[in-house]
Structures are given as C-alpha cells and as structure tokens.
Design a protein around this motif. Sequence first.
Motif, short mmCIF file in Angstrom:
data_model
loop_
_atom_site.label_atom_id
_atom_site.label_comp_id
_atom_site.label_asym_id
_atom_site.label_seq_id
_atom_site.Cartn_x
_atom_site.Cartn_y
_atom_site.Cartn_z
N GLY A 37 0.81 -1.21 0.00
CA GLY A 37 0.00 0.00 0.00
C GLY A 37 0.85 1.26 0.00
O GLY A 37 0.63 2.17 -0.81
N PHE A 38 1.83 1.32 0.90
CA PHE A 38 2.69 2.51 0.93
C PHE A 38 3.59 2.60 -0.30
O PHE A 38 3.91 3.70 -0.75
N ALA A 39 4.00 1.46 -0.85
CA ALA A 39 4.80 1.50 -2.09
C ALA A 39 3.97 2.10 -3.22
O ALA A 39 4.48 2.94 -3.99
N LEU A 40 2.71 1.71 -3.34
CA LEU A 40 1.84 2.29 -4.37
C LEU A 40 1.63 3.79 -4.13
O LEU A 40 1.63 4.58 -5.08
N ILE A 41 1.46 4.16 -2.88
CA ILE A 41 1.29 5.58 -2.55
C ILE A 41 2.54 6.37 -2.94
O ILE A 41 2.44 7.45 -3.55
N ILE A 42 3.71 5.85 -2.62
CA ILE A 42 4.95 6.55 -2.96
C ILE A 42 5.10 6.68 -4.47
O ILE A 42 5.47 7.74 -4.98
N LEU A 43 4.80 5.60 -5.20
CA LEU A 43 4.87 5.66 -6.67
C LEU A 43 3.90 6.70 -7.23
O LEU A 43 4.24 7.43 -8.16
N GLY A 44 2.71 6.74 -6.68
CA GLY A 44 1.71 7.67 -7.16
C GLY A 44 1.95 9.10 -6.74
O GLY A 44 1.40 10.05 -7.33
N SER A 45 2.79 9.29 -5.74
CA SER A 45 3.01 10.63 -5.17
C SER A 45 4.08 11.45 -5.89
O SER A 45 4.36 12.57 -5.48
N LYS A 46 4.67 10.91 -6.96
CA LYS A 46 5.71 11.66 -7.67
C LYS A 46 5.19 13.04 -8.10
O LYS A 46 5.85 14.04 -7.88
N ASP A 47 4.01 13.07 -8.70
CA ASP A 47 3.41 14.34 -9.13
C ASP A 47 2.67 15.01 -7.98
O ASP A 47 2.65 16.23 -7.89
N PHE A 48 2.07 14.21 -7.12
CA PHE A 48 1.24 14.75 -6.04
C PHE A 48 2.05 15.59 -5.07
O PHE A 48 1.58 16.63 -4.60
N LYS A 49 3.27 15.20 -4.78
CA LYS A 49 4.07 15.92 -3.79
C LYS A 49 4.42 17.34 -4.24
O LYS A 49 4.79 18.17 -3.43
N LYS A 50 4.27 17.64 -5.53
CA LYS A 50 4.54 18.97 -6.06
C LYS A 50 3.34 19.92 -5.89
O LYS A 50 3.45 21.10 -6.15
N LEU A 51 2.22 19.38 -5.44
CA LEU A 51 0.98 20.14 -5.37
C LEU A 51 1.04 21.28 -4.36
O LEU A 51 0.73 22.42 -4.68
N ASN A 52 1.45 21.00 -3.12
CA ASN A 52 1.53 22.02 -2.07
C ASN A 52 2.34 21.46 -0.89
O ASN A 52 2.80 20.32 -0.92
N SER A 53 2.47 22.27 0.16
CA SER A 53 3.29 21.86 1.30
C SER A 53 2.70 20.66 2.04
O SER A 53 3.45 19.82 2.55
N LEU A 54 1.39 20.56 2.12
CA LEU A 54 0.79 19.41 2.80
C LEU A 54 0.97 18.13 1.98
O LEU A 54 1.08 17.04 2.54
N ALA A 55 1.01 18.25 0.67
CA ALA A 55 1.27 17.09 -0.18
C ALA A 55 2.70 16.59 0.05
O ALA A 55 2.94 15.38 0.06
N LYS A 56 3.63 17.53 0.27
CA LYS A 56 5.01 17.12 0.59
C LYS A 56 5.05 16.40 1.93
O LYS A 56 5.75 15.40 2.08
#
Length: 179
Positions: A37-56
């Motif tokens: 589950g966390f591996a999928l989240i990390i893979l999917g978060s490549k673009d998401f983490k650029k969204l805002n500070s809470l995404a980071k």
Amino acid sequence: MNKKSLNLILIGVFLILVRFLITIGDIRIDVTNDILGFALIILGSKDFKKLNSLAKKSFVVAILGFVGAIASQLINCLAWDSTIEDTMHSIAIGISVIFAIYYTYYFIEALMMEAKVQGRQAATRNYQVIWFVVAALVFAHYFIFMSTISLQSTVTEALIVIVAMYSCLTIKNTAKQLC
C-alpha cells in the motif's frame, strides 16, 4: 496530478486502511499488505508531492509509513514467546494504524488546500467528515476488537471496507475537478 497517480494513491490508501490478518501457526500475515500500500502511494506521489506543502508532508509520512510497515511485518512474522506475543502483535498493528491515519489526514488536507487555491472548495467539502469516519472506525477496530476475532470485529472490518471504498471513490470522483 494525473489519473494514474491518483489511482495508485487511492489503491494504496485502501490497502493501508483495511486489515485482513491470517494466522499460520505462530506467524500472522496481513493479506492487505501495508508495505504494498505505501509502495503504491509513494509511486503515485511523484506528481502529487509537487501540489503544495501538505502534499510534501503526506509524501514524507508515506515514506515513514513504508518503513513502519516493514517493521510491522517483521514483528508479525517473528515467533514470540507466548507471554509477549499479543503485546508484539498490538505494537505491530498500532504502527500500521498510526501511519495509515496520519497519511490519510495529510492526503485529505493537501487535496482540500489545492481545492481552496483553485477556488473549488465545494469539491472537497465532505472530505473531513469522510476522514473522521474512516479514522474513527480504524481506531475502534484497533482498540476495541483487535485482540480477538469476533462477530463485532468482523462487522467493524466490513464497515471499514465499505467506508474506505466509499471514501476512495468519492475522492477519485471529486479530485478530477482539481487535476
């Protein structure tokens, strides 16, 4: 954030929220593995983490959750003395619950912040309620029913599955407006 990234994150969220433990001898295995589950989240978060500070922040919590999930699985897979077996199992599940709740909180808040920036708060108006219901059910399952398999724990787990599915589908449908 694209649809593929969002789908990976939501599948990962579903996996970290749901607990289906099977016991084989002295070993307990979580069928809905938090590591995956966390591996999928990390893979999917490549673009998401650029969204805002809470995404980071949610990305950092996902990485910590991945490490915690590995530790949790190791604790579950070791054969413990019968006097501390239940305590170690409680610790393992507690680690998973803590990271699942923290990750989903920051993920929801990041989406709500993005909606506010885009002036689309209506799309995320019920996210906090959904998160609260999911968190309450996960905590209830952990604190009240975790040590025994009973009708109540099975019903609670079924409710978690239903609410987790509902929340993931709601987020998927409304997050389209933010992408």
